[in-house]
Design a protein around this motif. Structure first.
Motif, PDB file in Angstrom:
ATOM      1  N   ASN A 204       0.816  -1.068   0.096  1.00  0.00           N
ATOM      2  CA  ASN A 204      -0.088   0.165   0.035  1.00  0.00           C
ATOM      3  C   ASN A 204       1.003   1.259   0.134  1.00  0.00           C
ATOM      4  N   ILE A 205       0.094   2.508  -0.220  1.00  0.00           N
ATOM      5  CA  ILE A 205       0.858   3.562  -0.040  1.00  0.00           C
ATOM      6  C   ILE A 205       0.388   4.517   1.335  1.00  0.00           C
ATOM      7  N   LYS A 206       1.223   4.751   2.151  1.00  0.00           N
ATOM      8  CA  LYS A 206       0.634   5.650   3.254  1.00  0.00           C
ATOM      9  C   LYS A 206       1.505   6.809   3.574  1.00  0.00           C
ATOM     10  N   ASP A 207       1.107   8.052   3.615  1.00  0.00           N
ATOM     11  CA  ASP A 207       1.886   9.126   3.817  1.00  0.00           C
ATOM     12  C   ASP A 207       3.149   9.124   2.727  1.00  0.00           C
ATOM     13  N   GLY A 208       2.735   8.974   1.596  1.00  0.00           N
ATOM     14  CA  GLY A 208       3.904   8.858   0.278  1.00  0.00           C
ATOM     15  C   GLY A 208       4.795   8.013   0.248  1.00  0.00           C
ATOM     16  N   GLU A 209       4.847   6.865   1.072  1.00  0.00           N
ATOM     17  CA  GLU A 209       5.624   5.727   1.482  1.00  0.00           C
ATOM     18  C   GLU A 209       5.045   4.106   1.047  1.00  0.00           C
ATOM     19  N   ILE A 210       5.704   3.512   0.530  1.00  0.00           N
ATOM     20  CA  ILE A 210       5.378   2.234   0.305  1.00  0.00           C
ATOM     21  C   ILE A 210       5.564   1.464   1.764  1.00  0.00           C
TER      22      ILE A 210
ATOM     23  N   ILE B 261      11.316 -12.314  -7.209  1.00  0.00           N
ATOM     24  CA  ILE B 261      10.060 -11.997  -6.398  1.00  0.00           C
ATOM     25  C   ILE B 261      10.220 -10.348  -6.471  1.00  0.00           C
ATOM     26  N   LEU B 262       8.708  -9.901  -6.911  1.00  0.00           N
ATOM     27  CA  LEU B 262       8.567  -8.530  -6.880  1.00  0.00           C
ATOM     28  C   LEU B 262       7.372  -8.032  -6.008  1.00  0.00           C
ATOM     29  N   VAL B 263       7.366  -6.974  -5.390  1.00  0.00           N
ATOM     30  CA  VAL B 263       6.221  -6.480  -4.718  1.00  0.00           C
ATOM     31  C   VAL B 263       5.389  -5.723  -5.762  1.00  0.00           C
ATOM     32  N   SER B 264       4.162  -5.884  -5.715  1.00  0.00           N
ATOM     33  CA  SER B 264       3.338  -4.945  -6.465  1.00  0.00           C
ATOM     34  C   SER B 264       2.594  -4.010  -5.681  1.00  0.00           C
ATOM     35  N   VAL B 265       2.728  -2.830  -5.961  1.00  0.00           N
ATOM     36  CA  VAL B 265       2.178  -1.740  -5.216  1.00  0.00           C
ATOM     37  C   VAL B 265       0.898  -0.957  -5.732  1.00  0.00           C
ATOM     38  N   GLY B 266       0.166  -0.614  -4.994  1.00  0.00           N
ATOM     39  CA  GLY B 266      -1.464  -0.152  -5.561  1.00  0.00           C
ATOM     40  C   GLY B 266      -2.331  -1.325  -5.848  1.00  0.00           C
ATOM     41  N   GLY B 267      -2.856  -1.489  -7.129  1.00  0.00           N
ATOM     42  CA  GLY B 267      -3.931  -2.252  -7.384  1.00  0.00           C
ATOM     43  C   GLY B 267      -5.273  -1.404  -7.505  1.00  0.00           C
ATOM     44  N   TRP B 268      -6.338  -1.977  -7.799  1.00  0.00           N
ATOM     45  CA  TRP B 268      -7.480  -1.262  -7.894  1.00  0.00           C
ATOM     46  C   TRP B 268      -7.866  -0.420  -6.607  1.00  0.00           C
ATOM     47  N   THR B 269      -7.783  -1.327  -5.585  1.00  0.00           N
ATOM     48  CA  THR B 269      -8.219  -0.621  -4.335  1.00  0.00           C
ATOM     49  C   THR B 269      -7.339   0.421  -3.815  1.00  0.00           C
TER      50      THR B 269
ATOM     51  N   GLN C 187      -7.090   9.192 -13.923  1.00  0.00           N
ATOM     52  CA  GLN C 187      -8.347   8.713 -14.078  1.00  0.00           C
ATOM     53  C   GLN C 187      -8.873   8.400 -12.526  1.00  0.00           C
ATOM     54  N   ILE C 188     -10.070   8.480 -12.271  1.00  0.00           N
ATOM     55  CA  ILE C 188     -10.688   8.394 -11.036  1.00  0.00           C
ATOM     56  C   ILE C 188     -10.683   7.012 -10.399  1.00  0.00           C
ATOM     57  N   GLY C 189     -10.725   6.020 -11.152  1.00  0.00           N
ATOM     58  CA  GLY C 189     -10.420   4.783 -10.695  1.00  0.00           C
ATOM     59  C   GLY C 189     -11.293   4.267  -9.741  1.00  0.00           C
ATOM     60  N   ASN C 190     -10.921   3.704  -8.384  1.00  0.00           N
ATOM     61  CA  ASN C 190     -11.882   3.650  -7.261  1.00  0.00           C
ATOM     62  C   ASN C 190     -12.195   4.786  -6.542  1.00  0.00           C
ATOM     63  N   GLY C 191     -12.303   5.868  -7.035  1.00  0.00           N
ATOM     64  CA  GLY C 191     -12.543   7.191  -6.392  1.00  0.00           C
ATOM     65  C   GLY C 191     -11.433   7.772  -5.905  1.00  0.00           C
ATOM     66  N   ASN C 192     -10.272   7.788  -6.702  1.00  0.00           N
ATOM     67  CA  ASN C 192      -8.893   8.235  -6.311  1.00  0.00           C
ATOM     68  C   ASN C 192      -8.683   9.736  -6.912  1.00  0.00           C
ATOM     69  N   THR C 193      -7.858  10.164  -6.050  1.00  0.00           N
ATOM     70  CA  THR C 193      -7.187  11.417  -6.389  1.00  0.00           C
ATOM     71  C   THR C 193      -6.360  11.160  -7.719  1.00  0.00           C
ATOM     72  N   PHE C 194      -6.855  12.305  -8.722  1.00  0.00           N
ATOM     73  CA  PHE C 194      -6.024  12.376  -9.980  1.00  0.00           C
ATOM     74  C   PHE C 194      -5.975  13.769 -10.395  1.00  0.00           C
ATOM     75  N   ARG C 195      -5.119  13.881 -11.180  1.00  0.00           N
ATOM     76  CA  ARG C 195      -4.941  15.297 -11.893  1.00  0.00           C
ATOM     77  C   ARG C 195      -4.303  15.290 -13.192  1.00  0.00           C
ATOM     78  N   PRO C 196      -4.399  16.100 -13.954  1.00  0.00           N
ATOM     79  CA  PRO C 196      -3.858  16.123 -15.476  1.00  0.00           C
ATOM     80  C   PRO C 196      -2.237  15.795 -15.397  1.00  0.00           C
ATOM     81  N   GLU C 197      -1.641  16.616 -14.326  1.00  0.00           N
ATOM     82  CA  GLU C 197      -0.123  16.406 -14.202  1.00  0.00           C
ATOM     83  C   GLU C 197       0.193  14.817 -13.958  1.00  0.00           C
ATOM     84  N   ASP C 198      -0.694  13.899 -13.832  1.00  0.00           N
ATOM     85  CA  ASP C 198      -0.434  12.457 -13.599  1.00  0.00           C
ATOM     86  C   ASP C 198       0.264  11.829 -15.036  1.00  0.00           C
TER      87      ASP C 198
END
Length: 390
Positions: free
Chosen positions: A70-76, A102-110, A153-164
């Motif tokens: 997950n991402i919390k306070d800008g960190e994994i 072995i990699l870790v995947s961060v994020g996902g839909w939720t 894109q808003i995805g699952n109600g996410n913060t998003f902006r054109p700068e993305d």
């Protein structure tokens, strides 16, 4: 040691190493002896449970993406309570397959809601990347998979902006730069990959022609084409069926990426190891592309699907789309899914189109190993590929 002793000692050492290498080649499992030129990436998503050490067949995989951090306070940060135990279990699989990564995947839909903030400035990106390095070192991992669903894109109600759009590129460029530096310190390769949408909309909101230079693979999510909605359809059609009202397919998505100047050699084709269902589907065209009520969020694991045949379901094969489906005329239930026949066809497609390989979501939905067996066999180079035979 005298100067006179050194040549003999070096010769003896070289002979010893040569014999050891020869022994390993002769005794290594057949899966390793026959070089695998395509990646096979499994997403592993145990959530709140501890993995069993023997539930994953490491010999038939080249990479595992552990989902999700997950991402919390800008960190994994860790996503689930048992992440430490599970990552240790996955790392132990390298005893069976030393080439496994072995990699870790961060994020996902939720958990993609904080990506936009994390990628916003040079300072925020540096903070995120530093946390990634710490996470990889803490759990002895081989890299990071960015699953941002989706930039701008808003995805699952996410913060998003054109700068993305541009910040996504910057995040991956700076991540690759930091990983290159860390590789020299750690003495081992660090991988980067991304899970990407299969639509033109995703391409419009990213700079994939630039992004591809900073990742090892682009894991193209060519599934979930039909999720909910009032009409039945294939979850992951390989080719477009003209009767499909949504006009979707993996082949069409690949063409979009190639038109966006993304190299096919970076693209990994995504497969679903699950099925989806609709109810109240009229008995027309065996339920395909018909109105119905989707069972939102309901996944069927592959071992459950064949059992449905004993309860009134019939299997059909869409010759045009190259995928199967099930329909029960009595209960009016339609099921879209993947099976060994469709996987074999997709593997042939991967070889024909010179793609990097295949990834699938997700491992636990194939407890029998039938789909993975089909995938592994389908991606093996033909036995006479180097002999000049047809």
């Amino acid at each position: 040691m005298t100067h006179a002793e050194r040549p003999f000692s070096r010769l003896k050492l070289h002979c010893t190493l040569l014999l050891a290498a020869l022994f390993l080649f002769i005794t290594m499992p057949a899966a390793f002896a026959h070089a695998q030129d395509k990646v096979i990436i499994a997403y592993v998503f145990p959530r709140d449970r501890v993995l069993s050490p023997d539930e994953i067949n490491a010999r038939k995989l080249t990479r595992i993406n552990y989902a999700f951090a997950n991402i919390k306070d800008g960190e994994i940060v860790e996503g689930f309570p048992h992440d430490a135990e599970n990552l240790a279990i996955l790392n132990a699989l390298k005893r069976d397959n030393p080439a496994l990564r072995i990699l870790v995947s961060v994020g996902g839909w939720t958990w993609s809601g904080n990506f936009s903030d994390a990628a916003l400035t040079r300072q925020s990106r540096t903070r995120f990347i530093a946390s990634a390095v710490r996470f990889l070192e803490r759990y002895h991992l081989d890299g990071l998979d960015i699953d941002w669903e989706y930039p701008n894109q808003i995805g699952n109600g996410n913060t998003f902006r054109p700068e993305d759009k541009h910040n996504f590129t910057l995040l991956l460029a700076e991540l690759r730069q930091r990983f290159d530096a860390e590789q020299k310190r750690l003495g081992r390769r660090l991988y980067t990959s991304i899970a990407t949408g299969a639509s033109q909309k995703f391409l419009d909101n990213t700079e994939m022609a630039k992004v591809q230079h900073y990742v090892d693979t682009i894991n193209l999510m060519t599934y979930d084409f039909y999720v909910g909605g009032p009409t039945t359809g294939h979850d992951a059609p390989l080719f477009h069926n003209p009767a499909d009202p949504k006009n979707v397919s993996a082949d069409h998505s690949l063409d979009l990426y190639l038109q966006a100047e993304v190299s096919e050699k970076k693209i990994v084709l995504g497969l679903p190891f699950y099925g989806r269902s609709w109810g109240e589907v009229p008995n027309i065209n065996n339920g395909l592309f018909q109105p119905g009520k989707a069972a939102r969020g309901v996944h069927f694991s592959y071992p459950d699907l064949p059992n449905l045949l004993a309860t009134g379901f019939a299997r059909y094969w869409d010759q045009t789309a190259s995928v199967p489906f099930l329909y029960n005329p009595s209960t009016q239930v339609f099921v879209t899914y993947e099976d060994p026949q469709s996987i074999a066809r997709k593997c042939r497609y991967v070889r024909e189109r010179h793609l990097a390989g295949v990834m699938f979501w997700e491992y636990s939905n194939d407890s029998t190993g039938i789909l993975l067996d089909a995938l592994h066999a389908g991606l093996q180079p033909p036995p006479d590929s180097n002999s000049g035979a047809d």
